[in-house]
Design a protein around this motif. Structure first.
Motif, PDB file in Angstrom:
ATOM      1  N   UNK A   7      37.233  11.396 -17.437  1.00 53.32           N
ATOM      2  CA  UNK A   7      37.818  10.180 -17.995  1.00 53.32           C
ATOM      3  C   UNK A   7      39.326  10.063 -17.844  1.00 53.32           C
ATOM      4  N   UNK A  19      43.685   8.207 -27.636  1.00 50.50           N
ATOM      5  CA  UNK A  19      43.403   6.931 -26.965  1.00 50.50           C
ATOM      6  C   UNK A  19      41.894   6.753 -26.940  1.00 50.50           C
ATOM      7  N   UNK A  20      41.461   5.604 -26.524  1.00 50.81           N
ATOM      8  CA  UNK A  20      40.020   5.359 -26.632  1.00 50.81           C
ATOM      9  C   UNK A  20      39.356   5.221 -25.266  1.00 50.81           C
ATOM     10  N   UNK A  21      38.061   5.440 -25.274  1.00 48.06           N
ATOM     11  CA  UNK A  21      37.205   5.155 -24.128  1.00 48.06           C
ATOM     12  C   UNK A  21      36.246   4.073 -24.601  1.00 48.06           C
TER      13      UNK A  21
ATOM     14  N   UNK B 546      52.235   0.158 -33.682  1.00 54.13           N
ATOM     15  CA  UNK B 546      51.757  -0.982 -32.902  1.00 54.13           C
ATOM     16  C   UNK B 546      52.571  -2.249 -33.152  1.00 54.13           C
ATOM     17  N   UNK B 793      51.574  -0.985 -21.141  1.00 54.10           N
ATOM     18  CA  UNK B 793      50.204  -1.411 -21.431  1.00 54.10           C
ATOM     19  C   UNK B 793      49.209  -0.506 -20.733  1.00 54.10           C
ATOM     20  N   UNK B 794      49.488  -0.232 -19.463  1.00 52.25           N
ATOM     21  CA  UNK B 794      48.533   0.536 -18.680  1.00 52.25           C
ATOM     22  C   UNK B 794      48.469   1.989 -19.150  1.00 52.25           C
ATOM     23  N   UNK B 795      49.640   2.616 -19.309  1.00 54.07           N
ATOM     24  CA  UNK B 795      49.660   4.057 -19.559  1.00 54.07           C
ATOM     25  C   UNK B 795      49.549   4.441 -21.025  1.00 54.07           C
ATOM     26  N   UNK B 796      49.863   3.542 -21.914  1.00 53.94           N
ATOM     27  CA  UNK B 796      49.882   3.943 -23.321  1.00 53.94           C
ATOM     28  C   UNK B 796      48.954   3.095 -24.181  1.00 53.94           C
ATOM     29  N   UNK B 797      48.743   1.876 -23.790  1.00 56.69           N
ATOM     30  CA  UNK B 797      48.074   0.944 -24.699  1.00 56.69           C
ATOM     31  C   UNK B 797      46.586   0.788 -24.392  1.00 56.69           C
ATOM     32  N   UNK B 798      46.271   0.599 -23.102  1.00 58.91           N
ATOM     33  CA  UNK B 798      44.889   0.259 -22.730  1.00 58.91           C
ATOM     34  C   UNK B 798      43.938   1.420 -22.990  1.00 58.91           C
ATOM     35  N   UNK B 799      42.643   1.157 -22.923  1.00 56.25           N
ATOM     36  CA  UNK B 799      41.641   2.212 -23.046  1.00 56.25           C
ATOM     37  C   UNK B 799      41.810   3.183 -21.892  1.00 56.25           C
ATOM     38  N   UNK B 800      41.445   4.467 -22.147  1.00 59.07           N
ATOM     39  CA  UNK B 800      41.546   5.493 -21.122  1.00 59.07           C
ATOM     40  C   UNK B 800      40.558   5.219 -19.998  1.00 59.07           C
TER      41      UNK B 800
END
Ligand code: SRM
Ligand SMILES: Cc1cc2nc3c(=O)[nH]c(=O)nc-3n(C[C@H](O)[C@H](O)[C@H](O)COP(=O)(O)OP(=O)(O)OC[C@H]3O[C@@H](n4cnc5c(N)ncnc54)[C@H](O)[C@@H]3O)c2cc1C
Ligand code: SF4
Ligand code: FES
Lengths: 117, 809
Positions: A7, A19-21, B546, B793-800
């Protein structure tokens, strides 16, 4: 049988952070502790479904951001006087990549689907 | 007719003596009390915390005007007695002659000024009374000022630590080989020196002062080895000298002190004396515990009751935050001794034994068992049975603290200052004193230096059983027993600049804290080291991480800033557009004069912020422990009663203050006239415009408690309003415990203390404003800008990862 899904790398998660999946049945929170252990739990507090990934991670535990229940990351158990348990998932670290066990995610889909029914 | 009693000196000993006397027989005497200081009795030993800023003078007053009035004591403060005429039984002072039937001399002692050239230069002061403290604080106020303390004993070191705390560069010159040589052995003296040095205090032992130099004012101290130590202030703490002049002039038998017998009588049967000015059985005392015993005896002598003073064993503690030190008795080398050291923990203990009895004790770093040991010393208990584990203290000998307290004999002294025994406390509890405050009033236990508070509470707990819960005053949280105030102090004095460093130095019990202490520590770091410390998002609660308020369902609310509650059509249009674009289910006009968009999905936040930013809107920090809103009314621009431009001033204030982090949230309001439509009198800072200017008041509340603001000042220009507000908020930022709103903090430190710094002292006000502005160069910015960036947004915020497909198989 495990079904390991790659992941992310360890560095994608800040130490003492999460962080979430995304999955079809809601998010799984992936936690990284100060000493680089990684844990995966449903991102929903047993109290009122607070997003645990937004809590403060300390030691091997996280404090829920909504009403401060403390959840043990290893067992998913609520600590102290609170009772309840979050589902946990197996994680493996290989060459700094984080692998999440997909089999359990499927189990969970089934299980959650049952639970929701 | 009652007899005339004249008392010379309104110090600690005479204050206590008067209490004893009035309690025994309030009508026995007509009392006149002379005091050379222009104030009444106060707790002199607490001058050190006043100097360090931990306490205010108001907090250490022991007898106020009401008390003197209620007890019929005629006060002659600010009036020194210059002569005693024993033949006619009169004392002479600036106000004339005063007759006495009985006279009490309680003139204390004076700082000893080492006899070298220059010791009378301005800027050379002793450490004895409030005036000395004020003079020191004035010197400390000048930036980069330097203090030289002559004398490394109890008094000198308390002054050194306090002045260091106040930001001065401090050097201690000590004549002997190690610090506090009268109370400490060399090993403990070394540990203490190391601790002080780590705070930035310079310590020089074997320092022989040769001269004090300066033109018109002190500039440096010259030692015999020709080294020079620049100084804007020199504190003489090389000892005290009993104030015996009146006694000598009157022909009373005087040696080092005015000689008294066991009944506190001098060589003249109508003159009694007590306190530091007397000598009893060849001994002169310099600590309060024996003086309080004298007070009891002297009061009884005055009403012809039999009583006799017996020399007590006295122990010493150093009142320096973060230093635990205890010493009593004899630690000469000729006795047997047991020593325990843990250099890692900085703990050192030494017990001196003679014939299987403890005769001396030095503890450094861990003094938790000092009472247990001291008790064995005073009762001369035979310790041969427990000798093997003695040094490890009560726990090792198998006593749990409460059990140990329960097992203490009634004669055990609990409060050293006031000589209160356990039995007295237990009796008072039986008599209905079931909390600390009541015990203080009834017995005086813990009413002076406060070091025994914990023990007094344990006596309460062991006596009352489950009915009394020892208050959890101490700990910030389960991770540390230190209070917020202690921790702030440690951060400042040890210059700790990371959270792990604080946890290490302050001995955190958990590896990385918890959700209670981490946000607090993160705030303290930001406040203390704005330019050096990098904000730790993982130690922020969700809203501040946030930059939006989390809702019960995991969505967020977004509140853009509306400066001073003013807005424009284009702002309103941008808000409406964003609300539509991101399907905001609820829009609410808040109590803070702006618009709240509730129910935003987490994933939509960055894009929504970007849109609002583009329209010129920034975060309203409705989630922060920081500046929230500045409410205003329309004021003189529109309102027929408006006296000044209240909305304009509100906007100016908000533009200066926004983005700043504070211990708890901060809200302001500016009203255009006393009708006060902006509700300024229940805010953290409120401004009411009037014809002649502005009334600034602070420390109001309208949340869980409702409290009207207290006046700070009335000024004539906007600039003054702004400076006062900024200085107040910076003082709050630098001193309050995390999560104390300004009104709670002001209640702790006192409005007088705040006013002294923010209003009275211009230099301090400007320095506060400067420090605020330094911090704002980092924090006066919109956090949304950073988080709306695509890479964030991409590296810290969005889902992995998105496994919505995979997991569905
Ligand atoms: C939005 C608003 C209510 C409204 O719709 O009008 C509001 C909403 C909340 N208030 Fe408030 N307060 C709002 C004005 C007030 C006011 C009135 C004012 O500011 O003029 C007060 C009383 C004044 C005061 O602060 O003393 C107020 C006293 C509180 C308190 C009690 C504070 C106290 O020290 O006693 C809390 C609890 C806290 O902060 O610990 C609180 C907490 C909250 C929280 C943050 C509760 C939470 O943690 O979720 C609410 C967030 C709702 C959200 O998700 O947006 N709110 N709150 C107001 C926002 C004003 C703004 O524009 O920023
Ligand atoms: C900074 C500091 C910290 C201390 N810390 C401790 C501690 O932790 N523990 C402890 O046990 N002790 C401590 N002490 C010592 C303690 O304060 C003294 O032992 C105690 O105050 C002595 O009491 P007293 O009444 O004899 O003298 P004082 O309290 O000094 O009172 C004497 C008063 O008499 C006045 N006076 C003198 N001459 C005249 C005159 N001719 N006419 C009218 N008035 C006159 C003086 O101005 C003074 O106000 C400390 C002292 C200081 C200065
Ligand atoms: S406070 Fe005064 S100026 Fe403001 S609206 Fe009310 S009446 Fe007008
Ligand atoms: S939802 Fe987690 S504590 Fe309430």
């Amino acid at each position: 049988m495990n079904n390991w899904i790659d992941i992310a790398t360890l560095d994608d998660i800040p130490p003492r952070g999460a962080r979430v999946v995304k999955t079809r049945l809601g998010c799984v929170a992936i936690f990284r502790t100060a000493d680089d252990k990684v844990f995966a739990l449903d991102d929903a507090c047993p109290h009122k479904k607070g997003p645990l990934s937004e809590g403060i991670t300390h030691g091997n535990a996280v404090t829920c951001p909504l009403h401060n229940w403390v959840i043990d990351l290893e067992t998913g158990m609520a600590q102290g006087a609170d009772t309840g348990r979050v589902k946990t998932y197996e994680i493996r670290i290989e060459n700094d990549r984080i692998l999440l066990d997909g089999t359990r995610l499927v189990d969970r889909s089934l299980h959650c689907a049952d639970g929701a029914a | 007719m009652s007899q005339k009693l004249v008392v010379i000196g309104a110090g600690m000993a005479s204050g206590r003596m008067l209490e004893e006397l009035l309690a025994l027989d309030e009508g026995a005497y007509d009392i006149t009390l002379f005091g050379a200081e222009p104030r009444g009795n106060y707790n002199r030993i607490m001058l050190s915390p006043v100097l360090s800023g931990e306490k205010t003078y108001a907090e250490i007053v022991t007898h106020d005007a009401d008390w003197y009035a209620a007890n019929g004591v005629t006060c002659r403060f600010g009036e020194a007695v210059v002569r005693i005429d024993r033949k006619t039984k009169r004392v002479i002072s600036a106000g004339g002659v005063t007759e006495y039937d009985k006279l009490v001399i309680a003139t204390g002692s004076a700082s000893f000024f080492v006899p070298v050239q220059g010791n009378n230069l301005p800027g050379v002061i002793g450490f004895r009374d409030l005036d000395d403290v004020e003079a020191m604080l004035e010197a400390a106020d000048k930036p980069h000022s330097r203090a030289v303390i002559i004398g490394g004993g109890l008094l000198g070191l308390e002054a050194a630590a306090a002045l260091n705390e106040q930001g001065m560069q401090v050097t201690v010159l000590h004549l002997m080989g190690h610090l506090m040589e009268r109370q400490l052995d060399p090993a403990a003296g070394q540990l203490l020196q190391k601790e002080l040095e780590s705070r930035g205090i310079k310590v020089i032992c074997r320092a022989h002062t040769n001269a004090i130099l300066g033109h018109g004012r002190v500039e440096a101290v010259l030692l015999e080895d020709q080294s020079m130590h620049p100084a804007d202030l020199v504190v003489m703490a090389a000892g005290i000298r009993p104030e015996t002049r009146l006694g000598i002039d009157a022909g009373l038998h005087t040696e080092r002190g005015i000689v008294v017998d066991d009944q506190m009588q001098t060589s003249d049967p109508d003159i009694l004396a007590l306190g530091e000015c007397v000598e009893h059985d060849g001994t002169v005392y310099g600590l309060v515990a024996p003086l309080f015993d004298m007070a009891k005896v002297l009061a009884r002598t005055l009403i012809n009751q039999a009583a006799a003073f017996k020399a007590p064993e006295v122990s010493t503690k150093l009142k320096v935050t973060g230093v635990d030190l205890f010493s009593v008795g004899d630690f000469g080398d000729e006795h047997e001794e047991i020593v325990f050291r843990d250099p890692g923990l900085g703990v050192y203990k030494r017990i001196t034994l003679k014939n299987d009895r403890i005769v001396g004790l030095v503890m450094y770093g861990d003094t938790s068992d000092s009472t247990w040991f001291f008790d064995k010393l005073k009762s001369a208990e035979d310790i041969s049975d427990i000798r093997g584990s003695l040094i490890y203290g009560s726990a090792a000998v198998g006593a749990d603290p409460l059990e140990a307290v329960a097992a203490m004999p009634d004669s055990t002294e609990v409060c050293g200052c006031n000589g209160v025994c356990k039995g007295t406390i237990v009796a008072a509890i039986g008599g209905g004193a079931t909390d600390l405050a009541a015990l203080k009033t009834m017995t005086k236990a813990s009413a002076s230096c406060g070091n025994c508070t914990g023990l007094v509470e344990q006596v309460l707990a062991s006596t009352l059983g489950d009915d009394f819960v020892v208050p959890a005053r101490a700990g910030i949280c389960g991770c540390s027993d230190l209070t917020h105030e202690d921790i702030r102090q440690i951060i400042k004095s040890q210059k700790l600049k990371t959270i792990p460093a604080v946890m290490q130095e302050a001995g955190w019990k958990t590896p990385c804290g918890c959700h209670v202490c981490r946000p607090a520590l993160n705030y303290y770091m930001i406040a203390e080291w704005p330019l050096e410390y990098a904000d730790d998002l993982q130690s922020r609660l969700v809203n501040e991480r946030n930059h939006a308020n989390i809702q019960k369902d995991g969505t967020y609310s977004v509140v853009p800033r509306m400066w001073g509650g003013m807005t424009t059509p284009s702002e309103l249009r941008a808000i409406a557009d964003a609300a539509e674009k991101y399907n905001v289910p609820t829009i609410h006009v808040t109590g803070g004069q702006r618009i709240d968009l509730l129910g935003v999905q987490r994933d939509d936040l960055p894009a929504m912020w970007a849109d609002l930013n583009t329209a010129g809107l920034v975060s309203g920090h409705a989630y922060s422990k920081g500046l929230r809103t500045v409410k205003t009314c329309v004021g003189s621009k529109h309102c027929r009663f408006g006296t000044q431009d209240s909305s304009g001033l509100g906007i100016k204030l908000e533009k200066i203050l926004w983005g700043s982090w504070t211990p708890h949230k901060v809200k302001l309001a500016v009203s255009g006239c006393p009708r006060n439509c902006a509700e300024a009198t229940c805010k953290d800072v409120g401004v009411i415009c009037v014809d002649s200017g502005y009334e600034v008041s602070v420390a109001g509340a309208a949340g869980m408690e409702v409290k009207q603001t207290e006046a700070l000042a009335k000024v004539t220009t906007e600039k003054e309003v702004i400076d006062l507000t900024v200085a107040f908020i910076q003082l709050y930022r630098e001193n309050a415990a995390y999560l104390d709103r300004p009104y709670k903090w002001v209640a702790k430190v006192g409005m007088e203390w705040v006013r002294d710094r923010v209003l009275e002292d211009e230099a301090e006000r400007l320095a506060l404003c400067d420090r605020f502005e330094i911090s704002q160069t980092v924090y006066r910015k919109d956090p949304w800008v950073e988080q709306a960036k695509p890479e964030y947004c991409l590296n810290k915020w969005a889902a992995l990862a998105d496994l919505t497909l995979e997991a569905a198989e």
